[in-house]
Design an enzyme around this catalytic site. Structure first.
Site, PDB file in Angstrom:
ATOM      1  N   ASP A  68       0.820  -1.074   0.047  1.00 19.12           N
ATOM      2  CA  ASP A  68       0.037   0.075  -0.095  1.00 19.12           C
ATOM      3  C   ASP A  68       0.885   1.225  -0.193  1.00 19.12           C
ATOM      4  OD1 ASP A  68      -2.634  -0.998  -0.045  1.00 19.12           O
ATOM      5  OD2 ASP A  68      -2.753  -1.356   1.942  1.00 19.12           O
ATOM      6  N   LEU A 183      -7.943   2.062  11.287  1.00 21.99           N
ATOM      7  CA  LEU A 183      -8.756   0.752  11.733  1.00 21.99           C
ATOM      8  C   LEU A 183      -7.885   0.072  13.003  1.00 21.99           C
ATOM      9  CD1 LEU A 183     -10.819  -1.527  11.283  1.00 21.99           C
ATOM     10  CD2 LEU A 183      -9.416  -2.291   9.701  1.00 21.99           C
TER      11      LEU A 183
END
Length: 280
Positions: A68, A183
């Protein structure tokens, strides 16, 4: 069409995956370029070897091979970006290494552009001068440094006092970044099509402090009020020290990240698939 191939060769499988990408692009007669520093690694390909600046100037599409971080960094160049996973989870990857045959869709135009909101983080002097500007696809994190000690973070929202957090730091996240550090810190997952800014405290010393979601035109000012050294990190990059008396201003950026989507997958399908991989 000209493609810029940006691999992160520090990843274990990135070189092999990148060579397979090259072979697939050549199979379909697609022109591509690679950073000049990687000439030895890709000497048996038909790539054009130029500088990164030259690549970004002439390319139509960027293919980023890595995790990512690699994909997000590539998207900040302002060109449509296709991420190919050579990491672990890679929420932002459009293709897995087993799906490289779908690269032919780039030539035929059978893909969609997924436009993602970004944040702008500005470090401000005590007299409100802009000292530096940074852009984030995932998140802007203001947090303590190496000292094992919490700090007091005062946050203003649209010019009014919002809260004082005694915490390790504060995460300002886009919906895209809601599946990243946000998260892990207990923040909510938000569909990227819903533009918003998420504020999530990190290890706050409170029973009732929760993550908050704000409309996208919100502006935040954050001040560190303790004696702990703090810094700003954008998208997980190296922390930038924030001098005493300075503040950080967070707002929606004028620019967007554009990600190429070849597969017809919904956000929830991608989320469930990636989280299932993490459980394995």
């Amino acid at each position: 069409m000209k493609i810029a191939l940006l691999p992160n060769l520090t990843r274990k499988n990135a070189l092999q995956v990148s060579l397979e990408v090259c072979a697939e692009l050549e199979k379909h007669s697609m022109s591509y370029c690679i950073k000049r520093d990687y000439k030895d690694e890709f000497k048996d390909t038909k790539a054009e070897f130029i500088t990164v600046d030259e690549m970004i100037k002439i390319c139509d599409i960027v293919i980023a091979v890595g995790g990512d971080g690699t994909i997000i960094h590539a998207a900040k160049f302002g060109k449509p970006t296709l991420g190919i996973n050579a990491g672990r989870i890679a929420f932002m990857a459009g293709l897995e290494p087993t799906e490289l045959n779908m690269l032919s869709n780039l030539k035929s135009g059978k893909y969609e552009l997924d436009r993602r909101m970004m944040l702008k983080a500005e470090i401000m002097s005590p007299d409100n001068r802009v000292l530096s500007v940074h852009y984030c696809v995932n998140d802007a994190v203001v947090a303590r440094g190496f000292q094992i000690k919490m700090d007091d973070f005062v946050v203003e929202h649209n010019g009014k006092f919002l809260n004082k957090y005694t915490a390790d730091g504060i995460i300002f996240s886009t919906p895209t970044g809601s599946t990243a550090y946000n998260l892990s810190a207990g923040g909510p997952v938000v569909d990227p099509q819903i533009e918003s800014i998420l504020l999530t405290p990190i290890c706050t010393h409170s029973l009732f402090s929760r993550a908050l979601i704000f409309k996208p035109d919100s502006e935040f000012i954050l001040h560190g009020k303790g004696d702990v050294e703090i810094g700003l990190s954008c998208d997980g990059e190296d922390s930038i020290p924030i001098e005493s008396g300075c503040s950080v201003r967070i707002s929606k950026a004028d620019m967007f990240g554009e990600f190429i989507r070849i597969k017809n997958e919904t956000f929830l399908e991608i989320l469930n698939s990636k989280l299932e991989q993490r459980r394995l």
